[in-house]
Design a protein around this motif. Structure first.
Motif, mmCIF file in Angstrom:
data_model
loop_
_atom_site.group_PDB
_atom_site.id
_atom_site.type_symbol
_atom_site.label_atom_id
_atom_site.label_comp_id
_atom_site.label_asym_id
_atom_site.label_seq_id
_atom_site.Cartn_x
_atom_site.Cartn_y
_atom_site.Cartn_z
ATOM 1 N N HIS A 1 0.833 -1.194 0.000
ATOM 2 C CA HIS A 1 0.000 0.000 0.000
ATOM 3 C C HIS A 1 0.873 1.251 0.000
ATOM 4 O O HIS A 1 1.868 1.314 0.719
ATOM 5 C CB HIS A 1 -0.890 0.028 1.245
ATOM 6 N N PRO A 2 0.502 2.260 -0.800
ATOM 7 C CA PRO A 2 1.246 3.524 -0.764
ATOM 8 C C PRO A 2 1.242 4.109 0.645
ATOM 9 O O PRO A 2 0.277 3.930 1.400
ATOM 10 C CB PRO A 2 0.455 4.421 -1.727
ATOM 11 N N LEU A 3 2.305 4.799 1.009
ATOM 12 C CA LEU A 3 2.454 5.327 2.361
ATOM 13 C C LEU A 3 1.298 6.249 2.739
ATOM 14 O O LEU A 3 0.829 6.250 3.878
ATOM 15 C CB LEU A 3 3.784 6.089 2.479
ATOM 16 N N GLU A 4 0.796 7.036 1.790
ATOM 17 C CA GLU A 4 -0.245 8.018 2.112
ATOM 18 C C GLU A 4 -1.551 7.361 2.569
ATOM 19 O O GLU A 4 -2.390 8.003 3.208
ATOM 20 C CB GLU A 4 -0.525 8.941 0.918
ATOM 21 N N THR A 5 -1.736 6.088 2.255
ATOM 22 C CA THR A 5 -2.973 5.438 2.698
ATOM 23 C C THR A 5 -3.029 5.319 4.219
ATOM 24 O O THR A 5 -4.114 5.205 4.796
ATOM 25 C CB THR A 5 -3.108 4.028 2.080
ATOM 26 N N ARG A 6 -1.885 5.352 4.877
ATOM 27 C CA ARG A 6 -1.854 5.269 6.340
ATOM 28 C C ARG A 6 -2.511 6.488 6.975
ATOM 29 O O ARG A 6 -2.936 6.443 8.128
ATOM 30 C CB ARG A 6 -0.415 5.139 6.847
ATOM 31 N N TYR A 7 -2.549 7.581 6.247
ATOM 32 C CA TYR A 7 -3.090 8.831 6.797
ATOM 33 C C TYR A 7 -4.437 9.193 6.164
ATOM 34 O O TYR A 7 -4.911 10.312 6.318
ATOM 35 C CB TYR A 7 -2.085 9.957 6.580
ATOM 36 N N GLU A 8 -5.032 8.236 5.506
ATOM 37 C CA GLU A 8 -6.325 8.490 4.884
ATOM 38 C C GLU A 8 -7.408 8.620 5.957
ATOM 39 O O GLU A 8 -7.486 7.805 6.878
ATOM 40 C CB GLU A 8 -6.674 7.345 3.937
ATOM 41 N N GLU A 9 -8.243 9.652 5.843
ATOM 42 C CA GLU A 9 -9.316 9.869 6.807
ATOM 43 C C GLU A 9 -10.400 8.815 6.612
ATOM 44 O O GLU A 9 -10.916 8.648 5.499
ATOM 45 C CB GLU A 9 -9.922 11.260 6.633
ATOM 46 N N PRO A 10 -10.754 8.089 7.654
ATOM 47 C CA PRO A 10 -11.788 7.048 7.502
ATOM 48 C C PRO A 10 -13.187 7.660 7.508
ATOM 49 O O PRO A 10 -13.415 8.733 8.067
ATOM 50 C CB PRO A 10 -11.578 6.181 8.752
ATOM 51 N N PHE A 11 -14.120 6.967 6.874
ATOM 52 C CA PHE A 11 -15.515 7.352 7.007
ATOM 53 C C PHE A 11 -15.959 7.082 8.439
ATOM 54 O O PHE A 11 -15.540 6.099 9.050
ATOM 55 C CB PHE A 11 -16.394 6.535 6.049
ATOM 56 N N LEU A 12 -16.810 7.943 8.964
ATOM 57 C CA LEU A 12 -17.367 7.730 10.297
ATOM 58 C C LEU A 12 -18.874 7.496 10.185
ATOM 59 O O LEU A 12 -19.462 7.625 9.109
ATOM 60 C CB LEU A 12 -17.064 8.932 11.188
ATOM 61 N N CYS A 13 -19.497 7.151 11.288
ATOM 62 C CA CYS A 13 -20.922 6.797 11.270
ATOM 63 C C CYS A 13 -21.770 7.857 10.579
ATOM 64 O O CYS A 13 -22.625 7.550 9.745
ATOM 65 C CB CYS A 13 -21.429 6.609 12.698
ATOM 66 N N MET A 14 -21.548 9.129 10.947
ATOM 67 C CA MET A 14 -22.391 10.200 10.435
ATOM 68 C C MET A 14 -22.199 10.434 8.943
ATOM 69 O O MET A 14 -23.083 10.980 8.278
ATOM 70 C CB MET A 14 -22.116 11.492 11.208
ATOM 71 N N ASP A 15 -21.068 10.025 8.401
ATOM 72 C CA ASP A 15 -20.823 10.204 6.972
ATOM 73 C C ASP A 15 -21.824 9.410 6.129
ATOM 74 O O ASP A 15 -22.172 9.814 5.020
ATOM 75 C CB ASP A 15 -19.401 9.783 6.607
ATOM 76 N N CYS A 16 -22.254 8.284 6.643
ATOM 77 C CA CYS A 16 -23.190 7.444 5.903
ATOM 78 C C CYS A 16 -24.592 7.446 6.507
ATOM 79 O O CYS A 16 -25.590 7.396 5.788
ATOM 80 C CB CYS A 16 -22.684 6.001 5.850
ATOM 81 N N HIS A 17 -24.667 7.484 7.849
ATOM 82 C CA HIS A 17 -25.948 7.301 8.527
ATOM 83 C C HIS A 17 -26.611 8.600 8.968
ATOM 84 O O HIS A 17 -27.781 8.587 9.355
ATOM 85 C CB HIS A 17 -25.763 6.400 9.754
ATOM 86 N N GLY A 18 -25.885 9.693 8.982
ATOM 87 C CA GLY A 18 -26.435 10.934 9.499
ATOM 88 C C GLY A 18 -27.466 11.570 8.597
ATOM 89 O O GLY A 18 -27.313 11.584 7.372
ATOM 90 N N TYR A 19 -28.534 12.076 9.195
ATOM 91 C CA TYR A 19 -29.579 12.828 8.482
ATOM 92 C C TYR A 19 -30.144 12.039 7.294
ATOM 93 O O TYR A 19 -30.380 12.582 6.230
ATOM 94 C CB TYR A 19 -29.031 14.182 8.037
ATOM 95 N N ASP A 20 -30.310 10.748 7.509
ATOM 96 C CA ASP A 20 -30.881 9.869 6.491
ATOM 97 C C ASP A 20 -32.103 9.199 7.099
ATOM 98 O O ASP A 20 -32.004 8.528 8.134
ATOM 99 C CB ASP A 20 -29.842 8.823 6.070
ATOM 100 N N GLU A 21 -33.264 9.385 6.474
ATOM 101 C CA GLU A 21 -34.505 8.842 7.015
ATOM 102 C C GLU A 21 -34.462 7.318 7.155
ATOM 103 O O GLU A 21 -35.172 6.735 7.967
ATOM 104 C CB GLU A 21 -35.682 9.247 6.119
ATOM 105 N N THR A 22 -33.617 6.682 6.360
ATOM 106 C CA THR A 22 -33.507 5.218 6.433
ATOM 107 C C THR A 22 -33.080 4.770 7.821
ATOM 108 O O THR A 22 -33.475 3.701 8.294
ATOM 109 C CB THR A 22 -32.479 4.707 5.401
#
Length: 328
Positions: free
Chosen positions: A104-125
Motif C-alpha cells: 500500500h502507498p504510504l499516504e494510505t496510512r493517513y487516509e481519513e476514515p468514514f465515520l458513522c455520520m458520513d453514511c448514517h447521518g440525516y438519512d430517514e432510512t
C-alpha cells in the motif's frame, strides 16, 4: 555493493518486487459469506493478507522468502466481518482505490476514515437509530478528543448491534464492556490517547461491593453515562467525578437500569404487569425486583396482621375489665 543493490531493488515497483502468498492451504470461503455479500471474491484480494495471522513475502529480485506476522491492529477475522453490521460491503466501498495496490502507498496510512455520520447521518432510512442525537452526546462526552472517533470503540470490520439483537443480557454486558476494556484495561492502547499514568480498575472501583458480580452483570456505561431517552445506548461519557456511586440509583423501584441496560426490553415486559419485570427475569437486583400485586398483597397482609393484633389487644382489655367488674 550489495547494499546498493538492495537500495536499487527497493526503488523498483512493489508489484514487480514482491509476490504475496498465503501461508498454508488456500482458505475455503464459506457459502454463508456469499449469501450476505456479493463482493466476497473481491474482498479476498485484501483478506488473503488481512484475514490471516501470517503471510509470506517473496522477493522476486533476490529470491528470498520471509514469513511475516499480520498484527492484530490490521487483522480482519472473516467470521466477525461477515456477521457484523457492514457484512454486505466491499472493502473498497470504504477504503480508497489506492488500497488495491500492494504494498500500500504510504499516504494510505493517513487516509481519513468514514465515520458513522458520513453514511448514517440525516438519512430517514436510519432515523429510528437517532444517530444525530448520538453524535451530539459524543460531542459532549469526555471521549471527544483528538484521535478518538466512532471506530475507537466500534470496530467497523467486526461491530455487531449486539445489544438490541441479543436475548442474553449477560452476553451483551460482556460484549459492551470489552469495548471499554480494550483501552482502560490495556495500557498500551490507553497511552495512544492519554498521557495519564496507568490506571488500576480494581483499585479505582474499590468502593463497589461485590465487584465481580457488578462487573459481570452491568455495563460500564450504566454508571459512567448520562441517561438519555432519545437514544438506545447513551454515548455521553461523564468525568469520573460525575459517575454514579449511589447504590440506590440501581437498587430501587425506579432503577436506572430500566432506563439503560434494560431499556430495550422494558416496554414489553411492563405489559405483563411487572414493575422491572425484565430485571426479575434476568438477574436479582435488590430493591429493583418488585411486583405491584405482591407489593399490594404484602401491605394488605401487614395491615391485616396489625388489625388482628389491635383487635386481640382490645378484646383482652375488655375481657380484663369485665373480669374485674365480675369479681367486684
Amino acid at each position: 555493493m550489495k547494499g546498493k543493490s538492495i537500495v536499487l531493488a527497493l526503488c523498483l515497483s512493489g508489484a514487480a518486487m514482491f509476490a504475496l502468498g498465503q501461508s498454508g492451504d488456500t482458505v475455503k470461503i464459506k457459502d454463508s459469506y456469499h449469501e450476505v455479500n456479493p463482493y466476497v471474491n473481491d474482498n479476498e484480494s485484501c483478506l488473503q493478507c488481512h484475514g490471516e495471522h501470517v503471510y509470506t513475502l517473496t522477493d522476486t529480485v533476490f529470491g528470498r522468502v520471509s514469513k511475516e506476522k499480520v498484527y492484530d491492529e490490521i487483522h480482519i477475522d472473516r467470521d466477525n466481518y461477515y456477521t457484523g453490521v457492514h457484512k454486505s460491503f466491499a472493502c473498497l466501498d470504504c477504503h480508497s482505490m489506492e488500497f488495491g495496490e500492494f504494498p500500500h502507498p504510504l499516504e494510505t496510512r493517513y487516509e481519513e476514515p468514514f465515520l458513522c455520520m458520513d453514511c448514517h447521518g440525516y438519512d430517514e432510512t436510519y432515523a429510528q437509530y437517532h444517530f444525530e442525537d448520538t453524535e451530539v452526546q459524543f460531542q459532549e462526552s469526555i471521549h471527544n478528543m483528538e484521535g478518538f472517533n466512532c471506530w475507537s470503540c466500534h470496530d467497523p470490520h467486526s461491530y455487531r448491534a449486539f445489544y438490541r439483537n441479543s436475548e442474553d443480557i449477560a452476553e451483551a454486558v460482556v460484549y459492551d464492556n470489552n469495548m471499554c476494556l480494550g483501552c482502560h484495561a490495556d495500557y498500551g492502547n490507553f497511552m495512544v490517547l492519554s498521557d495519564r499514568d496507568e490506571i488500576n480498575l480494581i483499585e479505582s472501583h474499590d468502593w463497589l461491593p461485590s465487584q465481580a458480580a457488578h462487573f459481570g452483570s452491568v455495563r460500564c456505561i450504566e454508571c459512567h453515562t448520562e441517561i438519555n431517552d432519545s437514544v438506545l445506548i447513551a454515548h455521553k461519557i461523564l468525568p469520573k467525578t460525575q459517575a454514579v456511586n449511589d447504590c440506590a440509583e440501581c437498587h430501587s423501584r425506579d432503577s436506572r437500569l430500566m432506563h439503560t441496560l434494560y431499556k430495550f426490553q422494558s416496554k414489553e415486559e411492563r405489559k405483563a404487569g411487572l414493575v422491572n419485570g425484565v430485571i426479575l427475569n434476568n438477574t436479582f437486583v435488590i430493591g429493583a425486583n418488585q411486583n405491584p400485586f405482591l407489593n399490594t398483597l404484602s401491605i394488605i397482609i401487614l395491615l391485616g396482621t396489625l388489625g388482628a393484633i389491635a383487635l386481640h389487644v382490645l378484646l383482652r382489655i375488655r375481657t380484663k375489665k369485665s373480669s374485674k367488674h365480675g369479681n367486684a
